[in-house]
Design an enzyme around this catalytic site. Structure first.
Site, mmCIF file in Angstrom:
data_model
loop_
_atom_site.group_PDB
_atom_site.id
_atom_site.type_symbol
_atom_site.label_atom_id
_atom_site.label_comp_id
_atom_site.label_asym_id
_atom_site.label_seq_id
_atom_site.Cartn_x
_atom_site.Cartn_y
_atom_site.Cartn_z
ATOM 1 N N HIS A 192 0.841 -1.209 0.000
ATOM 2 C CA HIS A 192 0.000 0.000 0.000
ATOM 3 C C HIS A 192 0.873 1.255 0.000
ATOM 4 O O HIS A 192 2.059 1.198 0.314
ATOM 5 C CB HIS A 192 -0.903 0.052 1.242
ATOM 6 C CG HIS A 192 -2.112 -0.832 1.135
ATOM 7 N ND1 HIS A 192 -2.083 -2.151 1.486
ATOM 8 C CD2 HIS A 192 -3.384 -0.577 0.710
ATOM 9 C CE1 HIS A 192 -3.285 -2.684 1.296
ATOM 10 N NE2 HIS A 192 -4.099 -1.753 0.821
ATOM 11 N N LYS B 183 -0.422 4.927 4.640
ATOM 12 C CA LYS B 183 -1.277 3.977 5.379
ATOM 13 C C LYS B 183 -0.770 3.778 6.804
ATOM 14 O O LYS B 183 0.412 3.540 7.037
ATOM 15 C CB LYS B 183 -1.341 2.636 4.632
ATOM 16 C CG LYS B 183 -2.332 1.683 5.242
ATOM 17 C CD LYS B 183 -2.746 0.590 4.269
ATOM 18 C CE LYS B 183 -3.737 -0.398 4.880
ATOM 19 N NZ LYS B 183 -4.979 0.233 5.337
HETATM 20 N N1 LIG Z 1 -12.644 -0.812 3.228
HETATM 21 C C1 LIG Z 1 -12.153 -0.278 2.109
HETATM 22 O O1 LIG Z 1 -12.548 -0.637 0.987
HETATM 23 C C2 LIG Z 1 -11.115 0.794 2.233
HETATM 24 C C3 LIG Z 1 -10.685 1.152 3.465
HETATM 25 N N2 LIG Z 1 -9.813 2.197 3.615
HETATM 26 C C4 LIG Z 1 -9.558 2.574 4.994
HETATM 27 O O2 LIG Z 1 -10.316 3.755 5.237
HETATM 28 C C5 LIG Z 1 -9.641 4.635 6.114
HETATM 29 C C6 LIG Z 1 -9.516 6.009 5.464
HETATM 30 O O3 LIG Z 1 -8.785 5.935 4.282
HETATM 31 P P1 LIG Z 1 -8.435 7.272 3.448
HETATM 32 O O4 LIG Z 1 -9.657 8.012 3.068
HETATM 33 O O5 LIG Z 1 -7.498 6.820 2.404
HETATM 34 O O6 LIG Z 1 -7.652 8.103 4.570
HETATM 35 P P2 LIG Z 1 -7.375 9.687 4.650
HETATM 36 O O7 LIG Z 1 -6.336 9.868 5.694
HETATM 37 O O8 LIG Z 1 -7.148 10.230 3.290
HETATM 38 O O9 LIG Z 1 -8.772 10.284 5.163
HETATM 39 C C7 LIG Z 1 -9.220 10.179 6.491
HETATM 40 C C8 LIG Z 1 -9.890 11.484 6.852
HETATM 41 O O10 LIG Z 1 -10.491 11.379 8.143
HETATM 42 C C9 LIG Z 1 -10.236 12.597 8.832
HETATM 43 N N3 LIG Z 1 -10.386 12.415 10.266
HETATM 44 C C10 LIG Z 1 -9.433 12.213 11.208
HETATM 45 N N4 LIG Z 1 -10.005 12.103 12.422
HETATM 46 C C11 LIG Z 1 -11.325 12.260 12.248
HETATM 47 C C12 LIG Z 1 -12.455 12.242 13.111
HETATM 48 N N5 LIG Z 1 -12.328 12.057 14.441
HETATM 49 N N6 LIG Z 1 -13.689 12.397 12.574
HETATM 50 C C13 LIG Z 1 -13.860 12.586 11.254
HETATM 51 N N7 LIG Z 1 -12.828 12.622 10.381
HETATM 52 C C14 LIG Z 1 -11.583 12.446 10.873
HETATM 53 C C15 LIG Z 1 -8.815 12.958 8.417
HETATM 54 O O11 LIG Z 1 -8.528 14.296 8.692
HETATM 55 P P3 LIG Z 1 -6.967 14.706 8.925
HETATM 56 O O12 LIG Z 1 -6.289 14.368 7.630
HETATM 57 O O13 LIG Z 1 -7.056 16.149 9.238
HETATM 58 O O14 LIG Z 1 -6.475 13.854 10.068
HETATM 59 C C16 LIG Z 1 -8.921 12.662 6.916
HETATM 60 O O15 LIG Z 1 -9.477 13.755 6.211
HETATM 61 C C17 LIG Z 1 -8.328 3.914 6.460
HETATM 62 O O16 LIG Z 1 -8.522 3.178 7.657
HETATM 63 C C18 LIG Z 1 -8.125 2.937 5.306
HETATM 64 O O17 LIG Z 1 -7.401 1.795 5.688
HETATM 65 C C19 LIG Z 1 -9.345 2.878 2.549
HETATM 66 C C20 LIG Z 1 -9.703 2.539 1.293
HETATM 67 C C21 LIG Z 1 -10.622 1.455 1.017
HETATM 68 O O1 LIG Z 2 -5.603 2.286 3.354
HETATM 69 C C1 LIG Z 2 -5.960 1.991 2.193
HETATM 70 O O2 LIG Z 2 -5.731 2.725 1.225
HETATM 71 C C2 LIG Z 2 -6.717 0.747 2.005
HETATM 72 N N1 LIG Z 2 -7.116 0.110 3.061
HETATM 73 C C3 LIG Z 2 -7.890 -1.065 3.099
HETATM 74 C C4 LIG Z 2 -7.177 -2.160 3.837
HETATM 75 O O3 LIG Z 2 -6.575 -1.886 4.897
HETATM 76 O O4 LIG Z 2 -7.229 -3.319 3.416
HETATM 77 C C5 LIG Z 2 -8.443 -1.453 1.750
HETATM 78 C C6 LIG Z 2 -7.613 -1.090 0.562
HETATM 79 O O5 LIG Z 2 -6.624 -2.050 0.364
HETATM 80 C C7 LIG Z 2 -7.048 0.306 0.635
#
Ligand SMILES: NC(=O)C1=CN([C@@H]2O[C@H](COP(=O)(O)OP(=O)(O)OC[C@H]3O[C@@H](n4cnc5c(N)ncnc54)[C@H](OP(=O)(O)O)[C@@H]3O)[C@@H](O)[C@H]2O)C=CC1
Ligand SMILES: O=C(O)C1=N[C@H](C(=O)O)C[C@H](O)C1
Length: 254
Positions: free
Chosen positions: A136, A140
């Site tokens: 990744h 991450k």
């Molecule tokens: N299940 C799936 O298919 C997928 C899962 N993921 C997971 O999703 C999560 C997010 O991924 P991603 O969008 O790439 O991450 P990012 O870091 O780009 O986005 C997360 C956002 O959440 C904000 N944030 C932090 N704390 C809070 C809070 N208490 N309340 C609300 N918002 C908050 C952050 O703000 P700030 O930057 O200011 O801290 C940031 O804008 C990760 O755990 C990732 O592993 C990701 C992709 C696919």
């Molecule tokens: O953090 C990410 O970007 C992603 N997180 C998920 C995971 O932890 O498996 C899903 C995807 O691979 C992207």
């Protein structure tokens, strides 16, 4: 449908676009700076909130959304170990609703079904040992990825000679490598690599002395995760309890 977003980062911003393009209304966006909005009328008016934040804050967000009476879809990873049982109980016995998946992409649902089937076959072929790896982007926060853990659980449920997954090598963004993939016969190592802006690459490899068999899912963008999360929200609007991809695609469980 009225959708609230919790977390407005890489996933939240792309989900907003796809949800609007499918005719949904975004009624509230909660990020780190406007936590009071969990109590707003706009948030409470949502049919479903979609949460993508990080392993440290996801649990608190679920509790706040449950308190506001709003159903949830979440893809945040890394919180299950500590809070998984409690959240599942709140949904199965406490009347709350969360659709959670470590990976919302349709391709990973297919990959996961193939992974379980292959593990079952491998019970008849003890010459093969199995290892996993996930790669990744450097931003991450959790390792192994949530998807890798779900895939590993699928192997453990189906391959009799393995009963536990363990962290394998970790290749940090600066290229330094720590840990080891050497482990006991009953253990399944998961290697993690953090490099560049990789969206998500997961491999399961079976190796004997004479050959190897590898299955891989390679996300080309976040598009698959985003579409899956919006489809899950559409499903969640009319369903209740602790939901997952096996509810959305029951035919993949056979
Ligand atoms: N299940 C799936 O298919 C997928 C899962 N993921 C997971 O999703 C999560 C997010 O991924 P991603 O969008 O790439 O991450 P990012 O870091 O780009 O986005 C997360 C956002 O959440 C904000 N944030 C932090 N704390 C809070 C809070 N208490 N309340 C609300 N918002 C908050 C952050 O703000 P700030 O930057 O200011 O801290 C940031 O804008 C990760 O755990 C990732 O592993 C990701 C992709 C696919
Ligand atoms: O953090 C990410 O970007 C992603 N997180 C998920 C995971 O932890 O498996 C899903 C995807 O691979 C992207």
């Amino acid at each position: 449908m009225k959708i609230a977003l919790i977390g407005y980062g890489k996933m939240g911003k792309e989900i907003e676009k796809v949800a609007r393009s499918r005719g949904h209304e975004i009624v509230c966006i909660i990020d780190i700076n406007n936590q009071d909005d969990f109590e707003s009328e706009a948030f409470k008016s949502a049919d479903v909130a979609i949460e993508f934040t990080n392993p440290m804050v996801a649990y608190n967000n679920y509790i706040k959304a449950f308190k506001a009476g709003v159903k949830l879809v979440s893809g945040s990873t890394g919180w299950m170990d500590e809070h998984g049982e409690e959240i599942k109980r709140l949904c199965t016995e406490g009347g709350k609703t969360l659709f959670w998946s470590s990976n919302f992409s349709l391709g990973v649902s297919i990959f996961s079904a193939v992974n379980k089937y292959l593990a079952k076959i491998m019970n008849q072929f003890p010459a093969y040992d199995v290892t996993m790896s996930e790669t990744h982007h450097i931003h991450k926060l959790d390792a192994p990825s949530g998807t890798a853990i779900t895939l590993a659980e699928g192997i453990l449920q189906n391959l009799d000679r393995k009963d536990k997954w363990v962290k394998g090598t970790f290749a940090a963004p600066d290229g330094t490598v720590s840990g080891t993939n050497d482990c006991a016969a009953n253990e399944l190592p998961i290697a993690s690599i953090r490099e560049g802006e990789v969206f998500g690459l997961h491999s399961v490899r079976y190796e004997s002395d004479v050959d190897s068999i590898t299955i891989t899912h390679d996300a080309k963008s976040r598009g698959g995760f985003v579409l899956g999360a919006v489809l899950a929200a559409e499903y969640t609007a009319t369903h209740e309890g602790f939901l997952g991809m096996s509810d959305l695609f029951p035919f993949l469980n056979d």
